[in-house]
Write a protein that holds these residues in place. Structure first.
Motif, mmCIF file in Angstrom:
data_model
loop_
_atom_site.group_PDB
_atom_site.id
_atom_site.type_symbol
_atom_site.label_atom_id
_atom_site.label_comp_id
_atom_site.label_asym_id
_atom_site.label_seq_id
_atom_site.Cartn_x
_atom_site.Cartn_y
_atom_site.Cartn_z
ATOM 1 N N GLY A 3 33.389 42.205 25.333
ATOM 2 C CA GLY A 3 32.555 41.172 25.937
ATOM 3 C C GLY A 3 32.383 41.461 27.416
ATOM 4 N N ALA A 4 31.930 40.476 28.169
ATOM 5 C CA ALA A 4 31.718 40.619 29.605
ATOM 6 C C ALA A 4 32.850 39.900 30.343
ATOM 7 C CB ALA A 4 30.364 40.040 30.002
ATOM 8 N N VAL A 5 33.663 40.658 31.078
ATOM 9 C CA VAL A 5 34.795 40.087 31.802
ATOM 10 C C VAL A 5 34.309 39.663 33.189
ATOM 11 C CG1 VAL A 5 37.151 40.455 32.616
ATOM 12 C CG2 VAL A 5 36.359 41.608 30.539
ATOM 13 N N THR A 6 34.418 38.354 33.462
ATOM 14 C CA THR A 6 33.930 37.815 34.729
ATOM 15 C C THR A 6 35.076 37.178 35.512
ATOM 16 O OG1 THR A 6 33.444 35.620 33.847
ATOM 17 C CG2 THR A 6 31.686 37.289 33.661
ATOM 18 N N GLU A 7 34.743 36.807 36.747
ATOM 19 C CA GLU A 7 35.718 36.136 37.602
ATOM 20 C C GLU A 7 36.206 34.834 36.964
ATOM 21 O OE1 GLU A 7 36.009 34.712 42.270
ATOM 22 O OE2 GLU A 7 34.178 35.621 41.527
ATOM 23 N N ASN A 8 35.341 34.153 36.239
ATOM 24 C CA ASN A 8 35.714 32.880 35.613
ATOM 25 C C ASN A 8 36.484 33.061 34.307
ATOM 26 O OD1 ASN A 8 34.626 31.222 37.586
ATOM 27 N ND2 ASN A 8 32.594 31.314 36.662
ATOM 28 N N ASN A 9 35.993 33.934 33.402
ATOM 29 C CA ASN A 9 36.628 33.990 32.089
ATOM 30 C C ASN A 9 37.887 34.856 32.047
ATOM 31 O OD1 ASN A 9 35.726 36.669 31.747
ATOM 32 N ND2 ASN A 9 34.049 36.073 30.389
ATOM 33 N N GLN A 10 38.177 35.598 33.112
ATOM 34 C CA GLN A 10 39.403 36.394 33.136
ATOM 35 C C GLN A 10 40.644 35.505 33.097
ATOM 36 O OE1 GLN A 10 41.794 36.618 35.840
ATOM 37 N NE2 GLN A 10 40.659 35.053 36.957
ATOM 38 N N GLY A 30 36.240 48.905 26.150
ATOM 39 C CA GLY A 30 35.231 48.427 25.210
ATOM 40 C C GLY A 30 34.435 47.240 25.714
ATOM 41 N N ALA A 31 34.750 46.778 26.927
ATOM 42 C CA ALA A 31 34.025 45.629 27.486
ATOM 43 C C ALA A 31 32.611 46.031 27.890
ATOM 44 C CB ALA A 31 34.780 45.080 28.694
ATOM 45 N N GLU A 32 31.666 45.112 27.710
ATOM 46 C CA GLU A 32 30.280 45.357 28.127
ATOM 47 C C GLU A 32 30.209 45.558 29.629
ATOM 48 O OE1 GLU A 32 28.000 42.011 26.813
ATOM 49 O OE2 GLU A 32 28.688 42.251 24.750
ATOM 50 N N SER A 33 30.956 44.723 30.357
ATOM 51 C CA SER A 33 31.013 44.822 31.815
ATOM 52 C C SER A 33 32.299 44.170 32.299
ATOM 53 C CB SER A 33 29.798 44.133 32.463
ATOM 54 O OG SER A 33 29.814 42.753 32.159
ATOM 55 N N VAL A 34 32.758 44.640 33.467
ATOM 56 C CA VAL A 34 33.959 44.082 34.084
ATOM 57 C C VAL A 34 33.654 43.906 35.570
ATOM 58 C CG1 VAL A 34 36.410 44.404 34.577
ATOM 59 C CG2 VAL A 34 35.447 45.307 32.451
ATOM 60 N N GLU A 35 33.614 42.663 36.013
ATOM 61 C CA GLU A 35 33.354 42.404 37.429
ATOM 62 C C GLU A 35 34.540 42.865 38.269
ATOM 63 O OE1 GLU A 35 30.575 38.409 36.945
ATOM 64 O OE2 GLU A 35 32.530 38.238 37.900
ATOM 65 N N ALA A 36 34.236 43.416 39.444
ATOM 66 C CA ALA A 36 35.287 43.878 40.357
ATOM 67 C C ALA A 36 36.216 42.722 40.747
ATOM 68 C CB ALA A 36 34.663 44.511 41.594
ATOM 69 N N ALA A 37 35.652 41.549 40.984
ATOM 70 C CA ALA A 37 36.464 40.385 41.356
ATOM 71 C C ALA A 37 37.405 39.998 40.216
ATOM 72 C CB ALA A 37 35.561 39.202 41.716
ATOM 73 N N ALA A 38 36.944 40.132 38.978
ATOM 74 C CA ALA A 38 37.785 39.821 37.818
ATOM 75 C C ALA A 38 38.964 40.784 37.745
ATOM 76 C CB ALA A 38 36.966 39.884 36.531
ATOM 77 N N MET A 39 38.718 42.073 38.000
ATOM 78 C CA MET A 39 39.805 43.059 37.976
ATOM 79 C C MET A 39 40.815 42.776 39.077
ATOM 80 S SD MET A 39 40.102 45.072 35.533
ATOM 81 C CE MET A 39 41.612 45.641 36.208
ATOM 82 N N ASP A 40 40.331 42.430 40.258
ATOM 83 C CA ASP A 40 41.243 42.099 41.359
ATOM 84 C C ASP A 40 42.145 40.924 40.980
ATOM 85 O OD1 ASP A 40 40.170 44.104 42.927
ATOM 86 O OD2 ASP A 40 38.855 42.755 44.059
ATOM 87 N N LEU A 41 41.558 39.899 40.372
ATOM 88 C CA LEU A 41 42.331 38.723 39.976
ATOM 89 C C LEU A 41 43.323 39.043 38.860
ATOM 90 C CD1 LEU A 41 39.477 36.084 40.129
ATOM 91 C CD2 LEU A 41 41.499 36.162 41.606
ATOM 92 N N GLU A 74 50.758 41.226 38.887
ATOM 93 C CA GLU A 74 51.771 41.601 39.878
ATOM 94 C C GLU A 74 52.609 40.407 40.328
ATOM 95 O OE1 GLU A 74 49.785 43.546 43.116
ATOM 96 O OE2 GLU A 74 49.126 45.203 41.851
ATOM 97 N N HIS A 75 52.041 39.202 40.302
ATOM 98 C CA HIS A 75 52.711 38.041 40.868
ATOM 99 C C HIS A 75 53.286 37.061 39.849
ATOM 100 C CE1 HIS A 75 50.444 39.547 44.319
ATOM 101 N NE2 HIS A 75 51.437 39.064 45.009
ATOM 102 N N GLU A 76 53.099 37.321 38.568
ATOM 103 C CA GLU A 76 53.701 36.423 37.588
ATOM 104 C C GLU A 76 55.187 36.730 37.469
ATOM 105 O OE1 GLU A 76 52.969 36.657 33.481
ATOM 106 O OE2 GLU A 76 53.171 38.807 33.416
ATOM 107 N N ASN A 77 55.911 35.840 36.848
ATOM 108 C CA ASN A 77 57.344 36.017 36.668
ATOM 109 C C ASN A 77 57.592 36.598 35.279
ATOM 110 O OD1 ASN A 77 60.074 35.932 36.952
ATOM 111 N ND2 ASN A 77 60.251 33.720 36.699
ATOM 112 N N PRO A 78 57.623 37.951 35.155
ATOM 113 C CA PRO A 78 57.799 38.558 33.828
ATOM 114 C C PRO A 78 59.251 38.495 33.378
ATOM 115 C CG PRO A 78 57.733 40.255 35.496
ATOM 116 C CD PRO A 78 57.501 38.935 36.209
ATOM 117 N N ALA A 79 59.487 38.874 32.151
ATOM 118 C CA ALA A 79 60.847 38.961 31.624
ATOM 119 C C ALA A 79 61.616 40.020 32.400
ATOM 120 C CB ALA A 79 60.796 39.331 30.145
ATOM 121 N N ALA A 80 62.923 39.906 32.383
ATOM 122 C CA ALA A 80 63.761 40.879 33.077
ATOM 123 C C ALA A 80 63.463 42.281 32.552
ATOM 124 C CB ALA A 80 65.226 40.537 32.855
ATOM 125 N N GLY A 81 63.311 43.224 33.456
ATOM 126 C CA GLY A 81 63.077 44.612 33.071
ATOM 127 C C GLY A 81 61.649 44.914 32.673
#
Length: 121
Positions: free
Chosen positions: A24-31, A56-67, A73-80
């Motif tokens: 599909g189309a990955v946008t700043e909103n739907n990401q 396989g995405a039709e398009s990926v906005e640069a702002a969506a990739m940044d977000l 990077e900033h979420e609290n993942p599981a240990a390791g």
């Protein structure tokens, strides 16, 4: 109307990798809908590798990739937990088509085609 995305999650049989395929189309909103999926995948098993395949995405906005990258990077993942790997199509390339390698379930051996025999006459 906001473009839609579709997500398929493949979990490796041995629990070492989760592959998230996005179409599909990955946008700043739907990401924003993709972030919880990535977070849950990272918390499945300590040390699991999460791969987000956007080829396989039709398009990926640069702002969506940044977000998406910032969120991963900033979420609290599981240990390791390892860093999330993002796969993008080359600039200007058409969306990737499925190949035998892409279609196989994770954790199964790759099938290789037999080399073609040279025909002489």
């Amino acid at each position: 109307m906001e473009p839609k995305i579709a997500v398929v999650v493949q979990v490796d049989l041995d629990g070492r990798q989760v592959r998230i395929e996005v179409t599909g189309a990955v946008t700043e909103n739907n990401q924003r809908g993709l972030c919880p999926v990535i977070g849950r995948a990272r918390r499945l098993v300590p040390g699991i590798q999460v791969v987000v395949d956007l080829r396989g995405a039709e398009s990926v906005e640069a702002a969506a990739m940044d977000l998406l990258r910032w969120s991963a990077e900033h979420e609290n993942p599981a240990a390791g937990a390892r860093k999330v790997k993002f796969l993008l199509a080359s600039p200007g390339a058409a969306p990737a088509t499925s190949t035998l390698e892409d279609a196989r379930p994770l954790g199964l051996p790759t099938m290789h085609a037999a080399p073609e025999a040279e025909v002489t006459r």
